[in-house]
Motif scaffolding. Structure first.
Motif, PDB file in Angstrom:
ATOM      1  N   THR A 118       2.237  30.128  32.798  1.00  0.00           N
ATOM      2  CA  THR A 118       1.918  29.034  31.838  1.00  0.00           C
ATOM      3  C   THR A 118       1.350  29.592  30.544  1.00  0.00           C
ATOM      4  O   THR A 118       1.657  29.120  29.441  1.00  0.00           O
ATOM      5  CB  THR A 118       0.917  28.076  32.475  1.00  0.00           C
ATOM      6  N   ARG A 119       0.486  30.629  30.650  1.00  0.00           N
ATOM      7  CA  ARG A 119      -0.103  31.237  29.447  1.00  0.00           C
ATOM      8  C   ARG A 119       0.977  31.863  28.581  1.00  0.00           C
ATOM      9  O   ARG A 119       0.982  31.711  27.348  1.00  0.00           O
ATOM     10  CB  ARG A 119      -1.131  32.283  29.874  1.00  0.00           C
ATOM     11  N   ASP A 120       1.897  32.514  29.181  1.00  0.00           N
ATOM     12  CA  ASP A 120       2.976  33.120  28.400  1.00  0.00           C
ATOM     13  C   ASP A 120       3.815  32.040  27.720  1.00  0.00           C
ATOM     14  O   ASP A 120       4.202  32.180  26.537  1.00  0.00           O
ATOM     15  CB  ASP A 120       3.852  33.971  29.343  1.00  0.00           C
ATOM     16  N   ALA A 121       4.077  30.950  28.462  1.00  0.00           N
ATOM     17  CA  ALA A 121       4.885  29.871  27.876  1.00  0.00           C
ATOM     18  C   ALA A 121       4.150  29.206  26.708  1.00  0.00           C
ATOM     19  O   ALA A 121       4.762  28.866  25.690  1.00  0.00           O
ATOM     20  CB  ALA A 121       5.215  28.840  28.947  1.00  0.00           C
TER      21      ALA A 121
ATOM     22  N   ALA B 294       4.338  31.342  23.534  1.00  0.00           N
ATOM     23  CA  ALA B 294       5.660  31.234  22.912  1.00  0.00           C
ATOM     24  C   ALA B 294       5.811  29.900  22.189  1.00  0.00           C
ATOM     25  O   ALA B 294       6.348  29.827  21.066  1.00  0.00           O
ATOM     26  CB  ALA B 294       6.741  31.398  23.986  1.00  0.00           C
ATOM     27  N   LEU B 295       5.314  28.823  22.838  1.00  0.00           N
ATOM     28  CA  LEU B 295       5.393  27.487  22.212  1.00  0.00           C
ATOM     29  C   LEU B 295       4.553  27.426  20.941  1.00  0.00           C
ATOM     30  O   LEU B 295       4.959  26.828  19.932  1.00  0.00           O
ATOM     31  CB  LEU B 295       4.925  26.441  23.206  1.00  0.00           C
ATOM     32  N   GLN B 296       3.382  28.065  20.929  1.00  0.00           N
ATOM     33  CA  GLN B 296       2.536  28.064  19.748  1.00  0.00           C
ATOM     34  C   GLN B 296       3.206  28.777  18.585  1.00  0.00           C
ATOM     35  O   GLN B 296       3.143  28.317  17.438  1.00  0.00           O
ATOM     36  CB  GLN B 296       1.195  28.716  20.088  1.00  0.00           C
TER      37      GLN B 296
ATOM     38  N   SER C  50       7.571  25.931  12.867  1.00  0.00           N
ATOM     39  CA  SER C  50       8.093  24.605  12.524  1.00  0.00           C
ATOM     40  C   SER C  50       7.147  23.859  11.580  1.00  0.00           C
ATOM     41  O   SER C  50       7.590  23.178  10.640  1.00  0.00           O
ATOM     42  CB  SER C  50       8.298  23.791  13.800  1.00  0.00           C
ATOM     43  N   LEU C  51       5.819  23.994  11.792  1.00  0.00           N
ATOM     44  CA  LEU C  51       4.849  23.316  10.930  1.00  0.00           C
ATOM     45  C   LEU C  51       4.877  23.834   9.508  1.00  0.00           C
ATOM     46  O   LEU C  51       4.731  23.072   8.539  1.00  0.00           O
ATOM     47  CB  LEU C  51       3.435  23.459  11.503  1.00  0.00           C
ATOM     48  N   SER C  52       5.034  25.121   9.332  1.00  0.00           N
ATOM     49  CA  SER C  52       5.110  25.682   7.972  1.00  0.00           C
ATOM     50  C   SER C  52       6.319  25.123   7.230  1.00  0.00           C
ATOM     51  O   SER C  52       6.232  24.741   6.050  1.00  0.00           O
ATOM     52  CB  SER C  52       5.167  27.208   8.035  1.00  0.00           C
TER      53      SER C  52
END
Length: 439
Positions: A81-84, A87-89, A95-97
């Protein structure tokens, strides 16, 4: 859970054993059987205790193994979960930029368009507010003008009434002055007459006419017309030179203007001897007393006149002679209730009578005066109420003008902020503020 089930089973077995023992005790009361049952029961409990201990050991080892397996599985899942999440962050940051750049471009374009629209809306709103303020001020001005005209009309009516009353008073005073001037002219005509006073008073008729004229002049100059009558005739046929109609309890007072003067001149004549002068003085006192008796008899009428009458002596010298040297004559007249007066003292008596008449008339008109004062108080109350309403309207108009001025300042400041792109509030909030201030 398993331990609980085992415990329930054991308890059920015990209950069954107890029931069995109870049944056996009912069938056989042999002590030996009971002892055997107790021994069997102890053996069963020992076996059951050993079984429970072994079962607990097995459950504890099974629980430890399960916990180790779960811990390893959870650690593996957490790492995945931490790795996922990392990657999502990273993906979200990218995408936010991109989204921020797109939104900023659109916001800049939208703000420019909204600024122009807001500028036009503000200008139209200010024009509408100016028109509404102008209409409100015009309506307020008309209302104030109407109220002022109404108040001015009321004040003018009151002033006209006051002027009319003042003019009437002045006219009355002028009429009285004209009457006084006419009397003064008559007196001047008498003083400038060629015939001397001594010659005039030499004849009884002339002397009586002189006294009546002087008496009438004095009375008419002081008293109102309806408070006296010259040559008044009473019910018994007696006619007085003047009758004064005074309020009760005084009533009607008769005034006689005739007086004896022949012996007065004789006792002052230097051509006569002292004996003749003393004889003339005694005769003068007798003449005066006789005249006092005649006045008391003719002019003091029970239930018709007052209990006294007035003897008018138009010569101040004769009046002074009586008071200075013949006090017994004055006392005799007072006992007969005849008051001896001269022109000077008669003026004081008439002024006192006028004050009494004025007081009586004033008392008669007290209710009218109170009624007029009440009406005047009501009029002043209405005037005060209307003035308060007018003051409230003027104050309200002043407050409305201040509110509009504040709204104009806020709108101007907001417009300047829009031009400098310093908006801190959304457009709907600004429009709501403008609408509220306009209302």
């Amino acid at each position: 859970m398993l331990q609980i089930i085992i415990l329930i089973i054991v308890l059920a077995i015990l209950v069954l054993l107890l029931l069995q023992m109870w049944r056996e005790s009912k069938l056989d009361h042999n002590t030996l059987i009971l002892q055997q049952l107790e021994e069997k029961h102890r053996a069963m409990l020992l076996d059951f205790n050993d079984g429970l201990n072994k079962l607990g050991d097995r459950l504890s080892s099974a629980t430890n193994e399960t916990s180790e397996r779960l811990r390893a599985s959870v650690a593996t899942e957490l790492q995945a979960t931490r790795d996922a999440m990392q990657a999502l962050q990273l993906a979200q940051n990218n995408s936010l930029s991109q989204t921020r750049e797109t939104v900023l471009e659109k916001l800049h374009t939208t703000l420019a368009e909204q600024g122009k629209a807001e500028q036009e809306l503000i200008q139209s709103t200010m024009r509408n507010a100016t028109l509404q303020l102008t209409a409100s001020i015009e309506a307020l001005t008309k209302s104030v003008d109407g109220r002022l005209e109404l108040i001015g009309g009321k004040v003018s009516e009151r002033l006209d009434e006051g002027f009319k009353k003042t003019n009437q008073t002045f006219m009355d005073v002028m009429a009285r002055l004209a009457t006084i001037d006419e009397a003064q002219k008559k007196i001047d005509g008498l003083t400038t007459n060629v015939v001397s006073l001594q010659e005039l008073l030499g004849d009884k008729r002339s002397r009586g006419a002189f006294g009546e004229v002087q008496l009438e002049a004095l009375v008419r100059n002081v008293l109102p017309v309806n408070s006296f009558a010259m040559q008044h005739t009473f019910e018994n046929g007696t006619r007085a030179d003047c009758a004064l109609f005074l309020p009760e309890p005084t009533g009607v007072v008769a005034v006689d203007s005739k007086f004896p003067l022949e012996n007065y001149h004789r006792m002052l004549d230097n051509k006569l001897s002292e004996a003749e002068k003393l004889l003339a003085e005694k005769q003068f006192k007798l003449d005066v007393k006789k005249h006092v008796d005649d006045i008391a008899t003719k002019y003091i009428i029970s239930n018709v006149t007052s209990d006294g009458a007035v003897m008018f002596i138009p010569a101040e010298a004769v009046f002074a002679e009586l008071h200075a040297y013949h006090a017994d004559v004055i006392e005799y007249a007072m006992n007969k209730r005849v008051w001896v007066v001269s022109p000077t003292t008669l003026m004081a008596v008439l002024n006192t009578a006028r004050a009494v008449l004025k007081d009586v008339e004033t008392r008669k008109q007290v209710h009218v005066i109170k009624e007029e004062l009440g009406k005047l108080s009501k009029d002043f109350g209405r005037f005060d109420l209307r003035m308060k309403k007018l003051a409230d309207n003027i104050r309200q108009a002043h407050e409305n003008a201040q509110d509009v001025h504040i709204s104009s300042q806020k709108i101007s400041q907001r417009f300047a902020q829009i031009e400098r792109v310093e908006l801190t509030k959304s457009t709907p909030d600004l429009l709501d503020v403008i609408d509220d201030k306009t209302d």
